[in-house]
Design a protein around this motif. Structure first.
Motif, PDB file in Angstrom:
ATOM      1  N   LEU A   1      32.960  72.524  34.778  1.00  0.00           N
ATOM      2  CA  LEU A   1      31.940  71.919  33.911  1.00  0.00           C
ATOM      3  C   LEU A   1      32.584  71.317  32.669  1.00  0.00           C
ATOM      4  O   LEU A   1      32.242  70.208  32.254  1.00  0.00           O
ATOM      5  CB  LEU A   1      30.904  72.973  33.515  1.00  0.00           C
ATOM      6  N   SER A   2      33.510  72.045  32.065  1.00  0.00           N
ATOM      7  CA  SER A   2      34.229  71.525  30.907  1.00  0.00           C
ATOM      8  C   SER A   2      35.043  70.298  31.294  1.00  0.00           C
ATOM      9  O   SER A   2      35.078  69.295  30.575  1.00  0.00           O
ATOM     10  CB  SER A   2      35.153  72.607  30.334  1.00  0.00           C
TER      11      SER A   2
ATOM     12  N   PHE B   1      31.550  92.347  33.121  1.00  0.00           N
ATOM     13  CA  PHE B   1      31.699  92.093  34.555  1.00  0.00           C
ATOM     14  C   PHE B   1      33.126  92.195  35.100  1.00  0.00           C
ATOM     15  O   PHE B   1      33.301  92.221  36.323  1.00  0.00           O
ATOM     16  CB  PHE B   1      31.140  90.704  34.894  1.00  0.00           C
ATOM     17  N   ALA B   2      34.136  92.230  34.249  1.00  0.00           N
ATOM     18  CA  ALA B   2      35.516  92.316  34.752  1.00  0.00           C
ATOM     19  C   ALA B   2      35.778  93.710  35.311  1.00  0.00           C
ATOM     20  O   ALA B   2      35.568  94.709  34.626  1.00  0.00           O
ATOM     21  CB  ALA B   2      36.501  91.993  33.641  1.00  0.00           C
TER      22      ALA B   2
ATOM     23  N   LEU C   1      42.118  90.481  34.805  1.00  0.00           N
ATOM     24  CA  LEU C   1      41.201  89.359  34.651  1.00  0.00           C
ATOM     25  C   LEU C   1      41.099  88.895  33.197  1.00  0.00           C
ATOM     26  O   LEU C   1      40.823  87.724  32.927  1.00  0.00           O
ATOM     27  CB  LEU C   1      39.816  89.740  35.169  1.00  0.00           C
ATOM     28  N   PHE C   2      41.355  89.816  32.258  1.00  0.00           N
ATOM     29  CA  PHE C   2      41.278  89.453  30.840  1.00  0.00           C
ATOM     30  C   PHE C   2      42.375  88.457  30.444  1.00  0.00           C
ATOM     31  O   PHE C   2      42.297  87.843  29.382  1.00  0.00           O
ATOM     32  CB  PHE C   2      41.367  90.707  29.972  1.00  0.00           C
ATOM     33  N   ILE C   3      43.375  88.295  31.318  1.00  0.00           N
ATOM     34  CA  ILE C   3      44.421  87.297  31.059  1.00  0.00           C
ATOM     35  C   ILE C   3      43.828  85.889  31.053  1.00  0.00           C
ATOM     36  O   ILE C   3      44.373  84.969  30.426  1.00  0.00           O
ATOM     37  CB  ILE C   3      45.547  87.421  32.115  1.00  0.00           C
ATOM     38  N   LEU C   4      42.697  85.709  31.711  1.00  0.00           N
ATOM     39  CA  LEU C   4      42.059  84.398  31.784  1.00  0.00           C
ATOM     40  C   LEU C   4      41.352  84.007  30.492  1.00  0.00           C
ATOM     41  O   LEU C   4      41.055  82.823  30.290  1.00  0.00           O
ATOM     42  CB  LEU C   4      41.045  84.373  32.936  1.00  0.00           C
TER      43      LEU C   4
ATOM     44  N   ILE D   1      33.991  83.352  39.592  1.00  0.00           N
ATOM     45  CA  ILE D   1      32.960  82.307  39.675  1.00  0.00           C
ATOM     46  C   ILE D   1      32.685  81.738  38.290  1.00  0.00           C
ATOM     47  O   ILE D   1      32.585  80.517  38.106  1.00  0.00           O
ATOM     48  CB  ILE D   1      31.675  82.877  40.296  1.00  0.00           C
ATOM     49  N   PHE D   2      32.569  82.632  37.298  1.00  0.00           N
ATOM     50  CA  PHE D   2      32.339  82.198  35.919  1.00  0.00           C
ATOM     51  C   PHE D   2      33.493  81.326  35.431  1.00  0.00           C
ATOM     52  O   PHE D   2      33.272  80.280  34.805  1.00  0.00           O
ATOM     53  CB  PHE D   2      32.180  83.425  35.017  1.00  0.00           C
TER      54      PHE D   2
END
Length: 242
Positions: free
Chosen positions: A13-14, A144-145, A150-153, A5-6
């Motif tokens: 938004l960006s 939150f991960a 997910l850290f690949i993002l 979601i983040f």
């Protein structure tokens, strides 16, 4: 789920700040707004782009050059003069920095009529701001991960603004279909462009560069345009008649 979601919130938004404020307002002046709202969306740009903040003046100059010299050797970011997207991004970044730091002056036709806010520009272009935003992204993921992958993002968060531009300029001038003969390689990559909020209608946009609606066929959809219509109805902006 929280991380996804983040990520999606940051992505869109960006992206909205880029297409609405940098592209359609700063570069093309497709609409007008009062000084209060200009400063409001300037701050939205700063916060939403975060560590990858793009200066409206430098962005507008490069984009106006892109239209004037589309897919020629003088185009700041045509994919047809680079081996890969990374080479295009580096060349665009170098030219962007030259204009940002006033190392070179643009042609008179590309100057003026863009928003400037020196204080916010100094903040957004400072390493302190970029580092603070980067640490915020990392801290959010640490909290939150729940999966390592997910850290690949994270690198996408760091480079969100330039990454959006690279996708648009590479894909929008190589892949897709054409509604118009613009004497360049511009393409419409997606008929319903939810991924880049209308930015991938490059062929339509190069045909009608001042049209606030990047879709031109009845079956095409530019998601940013209805948002602009609502803001126009609310009297926050006033869309120019084309």
């Amino acid at each position: 789920m929280i991380i996804l979601i983040f990520f999606l919130c940051h992505w869109f938004l960006s992206l909205f700040s880029q297409t609405f404020f940098l592209h359609r307002y700063s570069s093309h002046k497709m609409f007008k707004m009062e000084p209060f709202w200009e400063k409001f969306f300037y701050l939205v740009l700063l916060i939403s782009q975060g560590s990858s903040f793009l200066n409206p003046r430098a962005y507008a100059i490069l984009h106006r050059m892109h239209h004037a010299y589309s897919d020629t050797e003088k185009d700041p970011h045509s994919p047809h003069f680079f081996k890969d997207v990374f080479g295009m991004m580096i060349a665009t970044k170098n030219m962007y920095m030259d204009y940002l730091q006033f190392k070179i002056q643009p042609e008179p036709a590309f100057q003026g009529n863009y928003p400037e806010w020196p204080l916010v520009d100094r903040i957004g272009n400072s390493w302190a701001w970029r580092l603070a935003c980067g640490l915020f992204y990392i801290g959010f993921y640490v909290m939150f991960a729940n999966h390592w992958w997910l850290f690949i993002l994270l690198p996408i968060h760091f480079l969100m603004g330039p990454l959006h531009g690279a996708i648009v300029n590479w894909c929008g001038h190589k892949y897709g279909y054409s509604n118009h003969d613009n004497e360049d390689h511009s393409k419409n990559s997606l008929p319903w462009d939810f991924l880049l909020m209308g930015e991938l209608f490059q062929n339509n946009h190069h045909k009608k560069p001042n049209s606030p609606n990047f879709a031109s066929k009845w079956w095409e959809f530019d998601p940013t345009y209805p948002v602009m219509k609502v803001l126009h109805w609310m009297k926050i902006i006033k869309i120019r008649k084309v």
